[in-house]
Design a protein around this motif. Structure first.
Motif, PDB file in Angstrom:
ATOM      1  N   UNK A  30       0.789  -1.218   0.000  1.00  0.00           N
ATOM      2  CA  UNK A  30       0.000   0.000   0.000  1.00  0.00           C
ATOM      3  C   UNK A  30       0.822   1.268   0.000  1.00  0.00           C
ATOM      4  N   UNK A  31       0.138   2.393   0.076  1.00  0.00           N
ATOM      5  CA  UNK A  31       0.746   3.713  -0.096  1.00  0.00           C
ATOM      6  C   UNK A  31       1.941   3.947   0.808  1.00  0.00           C
ATOM      7  N   UNK A  32       1.810   3.647   2.099  1.00  0.00           N
ATOM      8  CA  UNK A  32       2.889   3.945   3.052  1.00  0.00           C
ATOM      9  C   UNK A  32       3.621   2.680   3.494  1.00  0.00           C
ATOM     10  N   UNK A  33       3.368   1.565   2.819  1.00  0.00           N
ATOM     11  CA  UNK A  33       3.885   0.285   3.294  1.00  0.00           C
ATOM     12  C   UNK A  33       4.902  -0.298   2.331  1.00  0.00           C
ATOM     13  N   UNK A  97      -4.231  -2.501  -1.269  1.00  0.00           N
ATOM     14  CA  UNK A  97      -4.569  -1.081  -1.322  1.00  0.00           C
ATOM     15  C   UNK A  97      -3.986  -0.456  -2.601  1.00  0.00           C
ATOM     16  N   UNK A  98      -3.093   0.511  -2.493  1.00  0.00           N
ATOM     17  CA  UNK A  98      -2.511   1.147  -3.686  1.00  0.00           C
ATOM     18  C   UNK A  98      -1.879   0.107  -4.610  1.00  0.00           C
ATOM     19  N   UNK A 121      -8.447  -5.446  -0.356  1.00  0.00           N
ATOM     20  CA  UNK A 121      -9.218  -4.310   0.106  1.00  0.00           C
ATOM     21  C   UNK A 121      -9.042  -3.072  -0.775  1.00  0.00           C
ATOM     22  N   UNK A 122      -9.163  -3.294  -2.065  1.00  0.00           N
ATOM     23  CA  UNK A 122      -9.078  -2.179  -3.004  1.00  0.00           C
ATOM     24  C   UNK A 122      -9.872  -2.545  -4.250  1.00  0.00           C
ATOM     25  N   UNK A 123     -10.391  -1.519  -4.913  1.00  0.00           N
ATOM     26  CA  UNK A 123     -11.135  -1.728  -6.136  1.00  0.00           C
ATOM     27  C   UNK A 123     -11.170  -0.454  -6.948  1.00  0.00           C
TER      28      UNK A 123
END
Length: 284
Positions: A30-33, A97-98, A121-123
């Motif tokens: 994800x974005x910050x991971x 996510x991202x 958990x993203x779409x």
């Protein structure tokens, strides 16, 4: 496990981990991971696949870059460059996510390189409520000074997560914060907030064409039942457009599930089997 790095087209050094053998599975965080986000999943799939984890630019062990390059388009190109670096023609992608947005972008610009996508958990539609919550902490140095303080506040700081064992919050703390002599710091470039806030100030782009471009690929969706980023309605529309979508709803989880929950693992193993079958057909 091999830990390596390579240079993106603009010279930015990007770090990755590569382990196992068999079907190549590229993990995008994800974005910050960063790639450590998939540690929990790695414990359950072991050497059954070739698990490749990229730290996107500005995160984890990768170089910080020009903030203007922290875009989905650039990071998707970076992921494809990693496949080139490793000599991998086609890979299944798990995008959290991202990372799921990157996977859709990759499928749109280089469909022959993608063997399947598992969305965590993203779409195509992201809820403004969840994005606004992310905006409150993105790029902000933690107010607490120690990892233990971060652990103690984790239940309250992670809405939607319930019945999470204390040891898991301890594992999470060392992945999301860096202990320094001057308190806690972030394991990513705070400048990520520049592009995020710019995107938030503009109308959200219609990403359904990107999802539809995944036609023919094995797809899976893992959704936190309490997610404030991916709505149940969006998940339902993804299922309507792709009736063969492998779908899991993980109770007591918000954005994003850890991926070692029983519901998540069942869906991922089913999806991997479909990807592996397709991979074997194409390589036989």
């Amino acid at each position: 496990m091999t830990r390596g790095s390579f240079r993106a087209g603009d010279g930015t050094r990007l770090a990755y981990r590569d382990e196992g053998s068999g079907l190549p599975v590229l993990c995008l965080a994800g974005l910050t991971r960063d790639g450590r986000d998939f540690d929990y999943l790695a414990r359950h799939i072991g050497d059954s696949v070739r698990l490749i984890r990229l730290d996107s630019r500005g995160r984890g062990g990768s170089d910080r870059a020009d903030p203007e390059t922290y875009t989905v388009a650039q990071e998707a190109q970076d992921a494809l460059a990693l496949l080139d670096h490793l000599g991998i023609g086609r890979a299944a992608v798990i995008g959290a996510s991202r990372g799921g947005l990157l996977a859709m972008a990759m499928a749109a610009i280089a469909p022959a390189r993608i063997a399947g996508i598992c969305f965590n958990d993203v779409g195509p539609v992201l809820e403004k409520e969840g994005l606004a919550r992310i905006a409150t902490y993105l790029g902000v140095k933690p107010a607490v000074r120690t990892l233990q303080e971060a652990v103690d506040r984790s239940p309250a700081a992670n809405p939607g997560f319930r019945n999470v064992p204390a040891p898991r919050w301890e594992e999470e703390a060392v992945r999301h914060f860096v202990q320094t002599g001057d308190g806690l710091d972030l394991p990513y470039d705070p400048a990520l907030r520049i592009g995020f806030h710019r995107a938030m100030s503009e109308p959200l782009a219609d990403a359904w064409p990107l999802f539809d471009a995944c036609a023919g690929l094995p797809l899976a969706l893992v959704r936190g039942a309490n997610s404030d980023v991916l709505s149940r309605d969006t998940a339902g529309e993804m299922q309507r457009r792709r009736p063969d979508l492998i779908r899991a709803e993980v109770p007591d989880r918000g954005h994003i599930p850890f991926l070692d929950e029983p519901e998540a693992l069942k869906a991922i193993h089913t999806w991997l089997a479909r990807c592996a079958a397709l991979h074997e057909q194409e390589t036989s």
